[in-house]
Design a protein around this motif. Structure first.
Motif, mmCIF file in Angstrom:
data_model
loop_
_atom_site.group_PDB
_atom_site.id
_atom_site.type_symbol
_atom_site.label_atom_id
_atom_site.label_comp_id
_atom_site.label_asym_id
_atom_site.label_seq_id
_atom_site.Cartn_x
_atom_site.Cartn_y
_atom_site.Cartn_z
ATOM 1 N N GLY B 97 82.761 52.728 67.492
ATOM 2 C CA GLY B 97 82.183 51.527 67.779
ATOM 3 C C GLY B 97 82.255 50.529 66.435
ATOM 4 N N ASP B 98 81.758 49.560 66.560
ATOM 5 C CA ASP B 98 81.466 48.642 65.511
ATOM 6 C C ASP B 98 80.069 48.570 64.881
ATOM 7 N N THR B 102 76.994 50.587 66.902
ATOM 8 C CA THR B 102 76.505 51.855 66.232
ATOM 9 C C THR B 102 74.929 51.458 66.123
ATOM 10 N N ALA B 103 74.549 50.274 65.454
ATOM 11 C CA ALA B 103 73.220 49.961 65.303
ATOM 12 C C ALA B 103 72.393 50.062 66.746
ATOM 13 N N TYR B 104 73.144 49.776 67.883
ATOM 14 C CA TYR B 104 72.367 49.795 69.013
ATOM 15 C C TYR B 104 72.023 51.372 69.366
ATOM 16 N N ALA B 105 73.102 52.148 69.277
ATOM 17 C CA ALA B 105 72.795 53.685 69.620
ATOM 18 C C ALA B 105 71.814 54.257 68.760
ATOM 19 N N LEU B 106 71.800 53.705 67.466
ATOM 20 C CA LEU B 106 70.779 54.365 66.583
ATOM 21 C C LEU B 106 69.586 53.839 66.888
ATOM 22 N N ALA B 107 69.177 52.590 67.106
ATOM 23 C CA ALA B 107 68.103 51.883 67.328
ATOM 24 C C ALA B 107 67.344 52.496 68.602
ATOM 25 N N GLU B 214 67.884 56.492 76.183
ATOM 26 C CA GLU B 214 67.941 55.423 77.114
ATOM 27 C C GLU B 214 68.659 54.224 76.647
ATOM 28 N N SER B 215 69.978 54.096 77.082
ATOM 29 C CA SER B 215 70.865 52.868 76.647
ATOM 30 C C SER B 215 71.755 52.354 77.955
ATOM 31 N N LEU B 220 77.533 50.819 74.118
ATOM 32 C CA LEU B 220 77.904 51.809 73.194
ATOM 33 C C LEU B 220 79.261 52.119 72.592
ATOM 34 N N GLY B 221 79.291 52.610 71.805
ATOM 35 C CA GLY B 221 80.615 52.848 70.940
ATOM 36 C C GLY B 221 81.650 52.056 71.110
#
Ligand SMILES: Cc1cc2nc3c(=O)[nH]c(=O)nc-3n(C[C@H](O)[C@H](O)[C@H](O)COP(=O)(O)OP(=O)(O)OC[C@H]3O[C@@H](n4cnc5c(N)ncnc54)[C@H](O)[C@@H]3O)c2cc1C
Ligand SMILES: Nc1ncnc2c1ncn2[C@@H]1O[C@H](COP(=O)(O)O)[C@@H](O)[C@H]1O
Lengths: 332, 266
Positions: B97-98, B102-107, B214-215, B220-221
Motif C-alpha cells: 500500500g501507500d 497503511t494508515a487506514y489498516a492500522l487505524a 472491520e474495513s 486496503l493495501g
C-alpha cells in the motif's frame, strides 16, 4: 481533475519576511504553472501577516490568498488544517506545494488525509509529465540510497519540497498580482492543542543554512572538546559548525547543528567532513555542497566516494596542522 | 494508561551503502544478503516513550506491526523491551500500500483494540522516509496529533510534549487521547533484558487478517493506493575524490590547505 486548476504554494515567513523555502517553492511553482498554462497562487496563514502577500507576488505569484486571524498566531495542526481545507475547497488548486519544514512535515500529511488525497514528502524534483499532465514527484527514499518518482492519482496533488533543491526567481517588485482575503472561520473549541512555549536554541555565529563554509564533525570526533577545535577552523573560514547525528545524540553539540535527512539541508561552497563516515542519511543533507572535503582514517569510508578532496588519517593530527596552514594562507 | 505503538520492520537503514541494490524490473529493493531487517529505529524510540510512561504510572502497551513475512525475532523486540502484547497485521491484502492505505489498516486495527489513551508512531519509517502514517491514523480516528516529540510528560489526562523544530523546540499541551510521533532526540531506546527476551520467546503474537478487522477492502493495501510508483533508481555519484598525500599526517594537512588555496576553494 477537470475542476481543479492552478498551482498553490504554501507561504511561510521568518522575521516578517517570506522564508527562503517559500521563494524557492514559488520559483518551482512558477515553472509548473507555466507548463500547465495555469496560474500560480500563494496562500499565507497567520496573525499580522502584512506585507508578505506583496512579497509573494514579487517572487512570482499571480494571486495570493491570505487568512489573518489571531487564532493562527502559532502553527497547530488543529487550527491550520481546517483553514487550509477551507481555502483549498474554495480555490480548488490542482497542485499544492509546501516546504519540508517543521510546519510542512506536520501540515501536509494531515491536510492530504483530510482532503482524501495523497502527498509526496521531501521531494527533490518536480515536473509536469507532458502526456498525462500529472506532476512527476521525485523524492529521495531509503535514507538517500535511492530515489523514487511517483504520481498521485487523486486531486489535488500535494508535495512537500526539500530546502535548497529549487531556485527562486529574481525579486521583481513591479510584478502585479491580486490579493484576496479569506475568513478563517475557525471554531476555537475544535483546537485540542496549545502551544505553551517556543524555545530557540541560539547558535553562535553564522547560521548553518546560510554559511558558505561548513565544518562538520562525526562520531570519530569523540567529545565536546573536539568540536571546539572544529569551531576554530570554522571561525577562520567564516563558516559554521555542523555534525552528523551521533555527536548531537551524545550532546557534544546542539541538536540544531545536525546535517542530514532529519536535520538541516545545507549546500555551502565548502563542506569539510571530519571523522564522518558518509552514511546516506547524512549525505542527504550536504550532497548539494560545491566542494566536499573529507578527513577520515578509513580509506574505504563512504564519504570519500562523495568528496572532491580527501586526506586519509587521524583527524587529531591532521586538523591542527590544516587549521594553522589555512590561517597562514588566509592572513596573507 | 493504555498505549498502542506502531512498529515497522524495515531493511537495516545503516547497512553499508554498497549493499543497497534495486531490482529494476519491478522497482523493488533487494534485501541485502546476510544483513537481517530491523525495527525502524524511530519506532524503537516510540516504544521507549511508551515504556517510560508505563514505568512512571503503569499501563498496558500493545505493539502493532503491518507487513508480510515478518521475522518473529524482529517484530517481537517491543515485547522483549517490555511491551505487553503484539498484534501483527500479516496478510497480502494489507501490503504494497501507500501511506494512506497503511494508515487506514492500522487505524482500523487500533479501533478494534478499542481502549487507548496514546498511540505512538515513529517520526518516519526508515525505508520510504515518508513521515505520514502517524498523521493519517490520527485523521482517520479523529484524534489530535503532535509530531516529532523529544520529551513527553503526562499530567491530569493531558500530555505536555516538547516538539523538535528547526532551531530548538516548542512545548505543546494536548488533550488525550492523542497520537504522538517520536523522534530520535527522545533518547536511546533501552536494551531488552534477558528476562524480557525469555518472556517474549514464550509469547505468541496475535495475527489479524483483513477479515479480522472491520474495513473496506477497497481501501486496503495495493488496492487502496493513491500514488503510483513510476520508477525507483539509484542516483549516480559523479566525480572522483582527489586524495592528498604527505610524508606525515601533518604534511598531508598542509598539502590539503595548499591544494584548496590553489584551486580557489578557500
Ligand atoms: C531514518 C534515519 C535518519 C537519519 N538521519 C540522519 C541525519 O539526518 N544526519 C546524520 O548525520 N545521520 C542520520 N542518521 C544516522 C546515519 O545513518 C549514520 O548512523 C550517521 O550519519 C553516522 O554518523 P558518523 O558518520 O558520524 O558515525 P560513524 O558511521 O560511526 O563514522 C565515524 C567515522 O569516523 C572515522 N573516525 C573515527 N575516529 C577517527 C579519527 N581519529 N580520525 C579520523 N577519522 C576517524 C571512522 O573511520 C568512521 O568513518 C539517520 C539514520 C536513520 C536510520
Ligand atoms: N507497516 C507498518 N506497520 C506498523 N507501523 C507502521 C507501518 N508503516 C508505518 N508505520 C508507523 O508510522 C510511522 C511513520 O511511517 P511512514 O509514514 O511510512 O514514514 C512509522 O514510524 C511507524 O510507527
Amino acid at each position: 481533475m477537470a475542476d481543479y486548476k492552478g498551482v498553490m504554494v504554501y507561504g511561510e515567513s521568518t522575521d516578517g519576511k517570506l522564508a527562503a523555502i517559500t521563494t524557492e517553492l514559488l520559483g518551482c511553482g512558477r515553472k509548473l504553472a507555466d507548463d500547465l498554462g495555469q496560474e500560480l497562487y500563494a496562500v499565507i496563514l497567520g496573525s499580522d501577516i502584512n506585507g508578505l502577500a506583496q512579497e509573494a507576488i514579487a517572487f512570482g505569484a499571480d494571486k495570493v490568498f491570505t487568512v489573518d486571524d489571531p487564532l493562527l498566531k502559532d502553527y497547530q495542526s488543529d487550527s491550520y488544517t481546517p483553514v487550509m481545507e477551507k481555502v483549498v475547497k474554495e480555490v480548488m488548486p490542482e497542485i499544492i506545494l509546501l516546504g519540508q519544514t517543521s510546519l510542512g512535515r506536520d501540515l501536509a500529511p494531515r491536510l492530504a488525509f483530510r482532503l482524501d488525497t495523497a502527498v509526496s514528502m521531501d521531494c527533490i524534483d518536480l515536473s509536469i509529465d507532458p502526456e498525462s499532465k500529472l506532476m512527476l514527484q521525485t523524492r529521495s527514499v531509503y535514507g538517500g540510497n535511492a530515489q523514487a518518482t511517483f504520481t498521485s492519482e487523486s486531486s489535488p496533488q500535494i508535495a512537500t519540497v526539500r530546502a535548497k533543491t529549487m531556485s527562486s526567481m529574481e525579486r521583481d517588485d513591479s510584478r502585479k498580482g491580486e490579493i484576496i482575503t479569506i475568513e478563517a472561520g475557525l471554531d476555537p473549541s475544535a483546537i485540542r492543542t496549545k502551544v505553551l512555549e517556543k524555545v530557540i536554541e541560539e547558535v553562535e555565529g553564522i547560521k548553518i543554512e546560510d554559511a558558505e563554509v561548513v565544518v562538520a564533525g562525526g562520531r570519530g570526533i569523540g567529545s565536546e572538546e573536539g568540536f571546539k577545535q572544529l569551531g576554530e577552523l570554522a571561525k577562520i573560514l567564516n563558516g559554521a559548525v555542523g555534525a552528523s547525528r551521533p555527536p548531537c545524540d551524545n550532546g557534544w553539540i546542539s541538536d540544531s547543528s545536525q546535517v542530514g535527512l532529519t536535520g538541516k539541508i545545507v549546500s555551502p561552497n565548502v563542506y569539510i567532513a571530519v571523522a564522518v563516515s558518509g552514511a546516506s542519511q547524512h549525505m542527504s543533507g550536504c550532497s548539494g555542497s560545491k566542494n566536499i572535503i573529507a578527513i577520515n582514517r578509513d580509506p574505504d569510508a563512504n564519504i570519500f566516494k562523495a568528496s572532491h578532496y580527501g586526506v586519509v588519517g587521524d583527524w587529531k593530527k591532521i586538523l591542527p596542522a590544516f587549521t594553522s596552514k589555512v590561517k597562514e594562507l588566509l592572513d596573507k | 494508561m493504555n498505549m498502542v505503538v506502531c512498529v515497522k520492520q524495515v531493511i537495516d537503514p545503516e547497512a553499508p551503502p554498497a549493499s543497497f541494490k534495486i531490482n529494476q524490473s519491478d522497482n523493488t529493493v533487494v534485501p541485502p544478503s546476510g544483513i537481517p531487517p530491523v525495527l525502524s529505529p524511530f519506532d524503537e524510540n516510540a516504544i521507549e516513550a511508551a515504556l517510560q510512561i508505563k514505568d512512571a504510572q503503569g499501563g498496558k502497551i500493545t505493539a502493532v506491526s503491518l507487513g508480510i513475512n515478518l521475522l518473529r525475532d524482529v517484530v517481537k523486540k517491543p515485547l522483549s523491551m517490555g511491551a505487553d502484547d503484539l498484534i501483527l497485521l500479516e496478510d497480502e491484502a494489507f501490503v504494497n500500500g501507500d501511506s494512506l492505505s497503511t494508515a487506514y489498516a492500522l487505524a482500523m486495527a487500533i479501533k478494534k483494540i478499542g481502549e487507548y489513551d496514546i498511540i505512538f508512531c515513529g517520526r518516519q519509517a526508515a525505508d520510504w522516509d515518508a513521515g505520514q502514517v502517524g498523521s493519517g491514523i490520527a485523521e482517520i480516528l479523529g484524534l489530535p496529533c503532535v509530531t516529532l516529540a523529544k520529551k513527553i510528560d503526562i499530567t491530569n489526562g493531558k500530555a505536555r510534549i516538547e516538539r523538535v523544530t528547526a532551531d530548538g523546540y516548542e512545548v505543546i499541551e494536548v488533550s488525550l487521547p492523542a497520537l504522538i510521533t517520536v523522534s530520535n532526540e527522545f533518547g536511546e531506546p533501552r536494551y531488552p533484558t534477558i528476562k524480557g527476551i525469555m518472556a517474549a520467546k514464550r509469547k505468541q503474537p496475535i495475527v489479524w487478517k483483513a477479515a479480522d478487522i472491520e474495513s473496506e477492502s477497497s481501501k486496503l493495501g495495493a488496492t487502496g493506493r493513491r500514488t503510483k510508483l513510476l520508477k525507483l533508481f539509484q542516483p549516480v555519484r559523479e566525480g572522483e575524490c582527489e586524495i592528498i598525500e604527505g610524508e606525515s599526517p601533518e604534511e598531508a594537512a598542509v598539502n590539503l590547505a595548499l591544494k584548496l588555496r590553489e584551486a580557489k576553494v578557500i
